[in-house]
Design an enzyme around this catalytic site. Structure first.
Site, mmCIF file in Angstrom:
data_model
loop_
_atom_site.group_PDB
_atom_site.id
_atom_site.type_symbol
_atom_site.label_atom_id
_atom_site.label_comp_id
_atom_site.label_asym_id
_atom_site.label_seq_id
_atom_site.Cartn_x
_atom_site.Cartn_y
_atom_site.Cartn_z
ATOM 1 N N CYS A 1 -37.382 -11.058 -15.566
ATOM 2 C CA CYS A 1 -37.371 -9.979 -14.584
ATOM 3 C C CYS A 1 -36.076 -9.969 -13.796
ATOM 4 C CB CYS A 1 -38.571 -10.128 -13.649
ATOM 5 S SG CYS A 1 -40.115 -9.700 -14.455
ATOM 6 N N ALA B 1 -34.336 -14.135 7.688
ATOM 7 C CA ALA B 1 -34.623 -13.027 6.779
ATOM 8 C C ALA B 1 -36.125 -12.872 6.550
ATOM 9 C CB ALA B 1 -33.919 -13.258 5.453
ATOM 10 N N HIS C 1 -27.272 7.291 -4.309
ATOM 11 C CA HIS C 1 -25.893 7.034 -4.736
ATOM 12 C C HIS C 1 -25.915 6.454 -6.141
ATOM 13 C CE1 HIS C 1 -21.626 6.414 -4.123
ATOM 14 N NE2 HIS C 1 -21.747 5.199 -4.616
ATOM 15 N N ASP D 1 -44.610 -10.243 0.643
ATOM 16 C CA ASP D 1 -44.951 -9.855 -0.724
ATOM 17 C C ASP D 1 -44.283 -10.829 -1.688
ATOM 18 O OD1 ASP D 1 -42.405 -8.856 -0.093
ATOM 19 O OD2 ASP D 1 -42.575 -7.208 -1.517
#
Ligand code: CO
Ligand code: CO
Ligand code: CO
Length: 348
Positions: free
Chosen positions: A17, A48, A139, A226
């Site tokens: 992944c 974070a 973008h 998550d």
């Protein structure tokens, strides 16, 4: 429009992944830099979390995140759905409601048919519609490798932010999706995964964490994150470190894909799982009874994984039932928070 025949996973250089920077590298890059100080920046880079949070007023804050990566499945439309669900997930993990998004695209225009990009963006749009999110722009750059994702902005009440750091002894830990997507994506890339398991895992990765997030709002949830690139134990380690608590995990209660267990036993484990183990292994004590392939699964990097929720012990069973009633059928209680040993994950 002709159906694209390019096997997207074969255009990706790394295995498995979302190829991510090895854990810890970003910390080294940011270390010592002059990061912004702003009284309205409630959640920023210094610790974070899933997303940044910026206060607009006493009852409104913006929650912002960005995520993009190369394809882990061959169907471009499904890849778009998965990338969008994955990017939106960080907003749900903070307890927020996503509102707007911007496409982030890298496209190999010289080697890939433009219909592939169209299908990717179409898949992303479908997931955004499902989430009630408006695409406001984006973008695109030319690059050797296709990459797609979203920059997402959502709303949140400043008093209802679910960070990673408020674990309390006794809290139960819930996981809402099975683990093993990194291993299964490695099998897909290697041409080993049949259509049945591929469909199953693609559907799971394309499933929004929205319903789980909506349900948990009505329960005494303390913390949430998550499960993505750092794997179950990597993200759990962040919660444990940030909270200064410990956790006990019952390995056999953790929902996993049985196919992933089989492939892990054959050694089909993505490099990211080893990186995660090297980085967070020191926080984890495995009981002898936990087999190697299950340990690998607990470190397996996930794409668009489930929510890991810490909830008051008295409400945990009810929350699982409410999740099931809402269609989040895979949710399970996987362990609990303990006061000691601090900053340790005991897997038994
Ligand atoms: Co996250
Ligand atoms: Co993220
Ligand atoms: Co969170």
């Amino acid at each position: 429009m002709t159906k694209p025949t390019t096997r997207l996973t074969q255009t990706v250089k790394g295995a498995g992944c979302a190829a991510k920077l090895a854990p810890g590298d970003l910390d080294r890059a940011l270390c010592g830099l002059d990061l912004p100080v702003d009284e309205n920046l409630i959640v920023g880079l210094e610790r974070a979390d899933d997303a940044g949070v910026y206060r607009i007023s006493d009852d409104l804050a913006l929650v912002q995140t960005i995520d993009f990566f190369p394809p882990m499945v061959d169907d471009p439309y499904c890849f778009g759905q998965i990338a969008a669900a994955n990017a939106l997930s960080d907003i749900y993990a903070m307890g927020g409601t996503p509102k707007t998004a911007m496409n982030v695209v890298a496209f190999p225009a010289k080697s890939m048919d433009i219909s592939i990009l169209r299908a990717v963006i179409d898949g992303g749009l479908q997931t955004m519609r499902e989430a009630g999110v408006v695409l406001v722009g984006g973008h695109t750059v030319e690059d050797a490798e296709l990459k797609y994702g979203l920059s997402v902005t959502g709303f949140i009440h400043p008093g209802r932010i679910l960070t990673k750091k408020k674990l309390r002894p006794g809290d139960r830990l819930l996981l809402t999706k099975p683990l093993g997507t990194g291993i299964i994506c490695t099998a897909i890339k290697g041409g080993m995964a049949g259509p049945e398991v591929t469909d199953k895992v693609v559907r799971a990765m394309a499933t929004l964490n929205r319903d789980a997030a909506l349900v948990m709002r009505d329960y005494p949830v303390r913390a949430c994150t998550d499960i993505t690139g750092f794997g179950f134990l990597g993200h759990l380690a962040e919660m444990v470190v940030d909270s200064g608590r410990g956790v006990r995990i019952r390995a056999t209660d953790v929902p996993v894909y049985p196919e992933a267990l089989e492939w892990a036993a054959m050694g089909l484990v993505p490099a990211g799982a080893y990186n995660n183990r090297n980085f967070r292994g020191p926080f984890v004590d495995f009981a002898r009874s936990v087999p190697q392939n299950l340990q690998d699964l607990l470190f397996d990097p996930q794409t668009s994984g489930g929510l890991l929720i810490a909830v008051d012990s008295g409400a945990a069973r009810d929350l699982v039932d409410a999740l099931a009633a809402r269609g989040v059928a895979g949710a399970a209680i996987v362990g609990e928070v303990v006061a000691e040993p601090r900053e340790k994950i005991i897997v038994e």
